[in-house]
Structure formats: structure tokens, C-alpha cells
Scaffold this active site. Structure first.
Site, PDB file in Angstrom:
ATOM      1  N   THR A 169      -6.613  -1.616  19.313  1.00  0.00           N
ATOM      2  CA  THR A 169      -6.953  -2.526  20.418  1.00  0.00           C
ATOM      3  C   THR A 169      -6.560  -3.965  20.147  1.00  0.00           C
ATOM      4  OG1 THR A 169      -9.142  -2.994  19.518  1.00  0.00           O
ATOM      5  CG2 THR A 169      -8.957  -1.125  21.056  1.00  0.00           C
ATOM      6  N   GLY A 170      -6.312  -4.303  18.897  1.00  0.00           N
ATOM      7  CA  GLY A 170      -6.056  -5.685  18.511  1.00  0.00           C
ATOM      8  C   GLY A 170      -7.325  -6.422  18.142  1.00  0.00           C
ATOM      9  N   VAL A 171      -8.465  -5.852  18.472  1.00  0.00           N
ATOM     10  CA  VAL A 171      -9.740  -6.534  18.264  1.00  0.00           C
ATOM     11  C   VAL A 171     -10.117  -6.588  16.784  1.00  0.00           C
ATOM     12  CG1 VAL A 171     -12.207  -6.488  18.780  1.00  0.00           C
ATOM     13  CG2 VAL A 171     -10.554  -6.005  20.589  1.00  0.00           C
ATOM     14  N   GLY A 172     -10.207  -5.452  16.141  1.00  0.00           N
ATOM     15  CA  GLY A 172     -10.639  -5.429  14.744  1.00  0.00           C
ATOM     16  C   GLY A 172      -9.742  -6.220  13.822  1.00  0.00           C
TER      17      GLY A 172
ATOM     18  N   HIS B  67      -2.930 -24.538  24.056  1.00  0.00           N
ATOM     19  CA  HIS B  67      -4.250 -25.184  24.055  1.00  0.00           C
ATOM     20  C   HIS B  67      -5.032 -24.990  22.765  1.00  0.00           C
ATOM     21  CE1 HIS B  67      -4.513 -25.171  28.748  1.00  0.00           C
ATOM     22  NE2 HIS B  67      -3.390 -25.726  28.287  1.00  0.00           N
ATOM     23  N   ASN B  68      -4.808 -23.887  22.049  1.00  0.00           N
ATOM     24  CA  ASN B  68      -5.619 -23.576  20.868  1.00  0.00           C
ATOM     25  C   ASN B  68      -4.831 -23.573  19.572  1.00  0.00           C
ATOM     26  OD1 ASN B  68      -6.627 -21.340  23.222  1.00  0.00           O
ATOM     27  ND2 ASN B  68      -8.098 -22.871  22.523  1.00  0.00           N
TER      28      ASN B  68
ATOM     29  N   ASP C 209      -2.041  -1.434  11.210  1.00  0.00           N
ATOM     30  CA  ASP C 209      -2.571  -0.215  10.615  1.00  0.00           C
ATOM     31  C   ASP C 209      -1.711   0.952  11.085  1.00  0.00           C
ATOM     32  OD1 ASP C 209      -3.375   0.290  13.240  1.00  0.00           O
ATOM     33  OD2 ASP C 209      -5.510   0.323  12.777  1.00  0.00           O
ATOM     34  N   HIS C 210      -2.132   2.172  10.772  1.00  0.00           N
ATOM     35  CA  HIS C 210      -1.343   3.359  11.117  1.00  0.00           C
ATOM     36  C   HIS C 210      -1.163   3.526  12.620  1.00  0.00           C
ATOM     37  CE1 HIS C 210      -5.565   4.510  11.161  1.00  0.00           C
ATOM     38  NE2 HIS C 210      -5.259   5.550  11.930  1.00  0.00           N
TER      39      HIS C 210
ATOM     40  N   CYS D  23      -3.246  -3.252  15.856  1.00  0.00           N
ATOM     41  CA  CYS D  23      -4.083  -2.088  15.576  1.00  0.00           C
ATOM     42  C   CYS D  23      -4.262  -1.358  16.903  1.00  0.00           C
ATOM     43  CB  CYS D  23      -5.403  -2.469  14.913  1.00  0.00           C
ATOM     44  SG  CYS D  23      -6.574  -3.405  15.921  1.00  0.00           S
TER      45      CYS D  23
ATOM     46  N   ARG E  89      -5.647 -33.725  24.550  1.00  0.00           N
ATOM     47  CA  ARG E  89      -7.062 -33.375  24.686  1.00  0.00           C
ATOM     48  C   ARG E  89      -7.420 -32.092  23.940  1.00  0.00           C
ATOM     49  NH1 ARG E  89      -7.890 -29.628  29.287  1.00  0.00           N
ATOM     50  NH2 ARG E  89      -5.845 -29.216  30.182  1.00  0.00           N
ATOM     51  N   HIS E  90      -6.425 -31.245  23.690  1.00  0.00           N
ATOM     52  CA  HIS E  90      -6.677 -29.992  22.988  1.00  0.00           C
ATOM     53  C   HIS E  90      -6.835 -30.207  21.481  1.00  0.00           C
ATOM     54  CE1 HIS E  90      -5.722 -28.153  26.764  1.00  0.00           C
ATOM     55  NE2 HIS E  90      -4.529 -28.729  26.763  1.00  0.00           N
TER      56      HIS E  90
ATOM     57  N   ARG F 119     -10.405 -30.297  20.218  1.00  0.00           N
ATOM     58  CA  ARG F 119     -11.060 -28.982  20.168  1.00  0.00           C
ATOM     59  C   ARG F 119     -10.626 -28.203  18.940  1.00  0.00           C
ATOM     60  NH1 ARG F 119      -9.492 -28.378  26.373  1.00  0.00           N
ATOM     61  NH2 ARG F 119     -11.109 -29.719  27.234  1.00  0.00           N
TER      62      ARG F 119
END
Length: 149
Positions: free
Chosen positions: A68-71, A99-100, A9-10, A66, A133-134, A137
């Protein structure tokens, strides 16, 4: 990963421009999904563009920025097949790939500066999914996505 989609974003525009140069210097092809200025805009548009590019196989992975990176990571994770992670340091970025099997990395331009952002991106790009093992998951996550569709 040899080809990435990059979106912001901006608030993330300046950091995105700096990361474009960093990625190009490493020989990584980048598709810029916007935004292309500091004019106010909303991150879901760019998270969606990057997520779609990853899902459609246009790129190997995506980077999102963005405040925080969260949204922007929440938005990307709404797309089945996307495993986006928001990181503020390299270790979590590395483990998220190992792992993910994350395919989108997000961070906040108000949280990390350029040099730390480069370290986070480099750690994420250098890591590879370990499977084993990952794998069970990651498969469980995919099954949850399929139940929700």
C-alpha cells in the site's frame, strides 16, 4: 533529482523493476537498495536502507514500494530528516515536493499500476520546493524531530 535510492519489499518487486527501467530512460541514476526477488521479506529493512542513503547524501531522494505504501513510508518517517509521503495520484506527489519538501516518495503496488506509478514519480521529480511560506512549516517539522531525539 538526478540520483535516487529505490527500495521495496517482495510485493513491490515487479513494479520496482519496471520503474528502474523508466528512471534509467529519463537519465536518472538509481541505487537499488533491494529487495531483489519476490521471496517474502519485510519492508522496514528496505525503508531503512533508502532513508539512510538520503540522510547521508548518497542520493538526492528515495522511492519506496510495498503493498500500500503505508508501512514502508511510516518506517522511513522514523528517521530524522526524512519527509516521506505515500501517494496514489500525481497531484499530491507534486504538492508534497512544492509545499513539504518531501525527499522520499512511497506508493503501493497493490494500489497503483505501472502507468500511474510512472505519472506519480514523474510529477514528484518535476516539482521543486517553493520555500517561502512553506519553509516555516518544514522548519517546524524539523524542530519537532529534534525535540523527539
Amino acid at each position: 533529482m538526478k540520483k535516487l535510492a529505490l527500495g521495496c519489499d517482495h510485493v513491490g518487486f515487479i513494479l520496482k523493476q519496471d520503474l528502474l527501467a523508466h528512471l534509467h530512460s529519463k537519465g536518472i541514476e538509481v541505487i537499488d537498495k533491494g529487495t531483489w526477488s519476490e521471496e517474502r521479506t519485510d519492508y522496514p529493512r528496505y525503508a531503512s536502507a533508502v532513508a539512510e542513503a538520503v540522510i547521508q547524501g548518497e542520493v538526492d531522494g528515495g522511492l519506496l514500494i510495498c503493498g500500500t505504501g503505508v508501512g514502508i513510508s511510516i518506517t522511513a518517517n522514523k528517521f530524522p530528516g526524512i519527509r516521506a509521503v505515500v501517494c496514489s495520484e500525481p497531484y499530491s506527489a507534486q504538492l508534497s515536493r512544492q509545499h513539504n519538501d518531501t525527499n522520499v516518495l512511497a506508493f503501493g503496488s497493490r494500489v497503483v499500476g505501472l502507468e500511474l506509478a510512472k505519472m506519480i514519480v514523474d510529477a514528484w521529480l518535476a516539482a521543486e520546493f517553493e520555500g517561502g511560506r512553506h519553509q516555516a512549516r518544514v522548519q517546524a517539522i524539523s524542530e519537532i524531530e529534534q525535540r523527539r531525539e
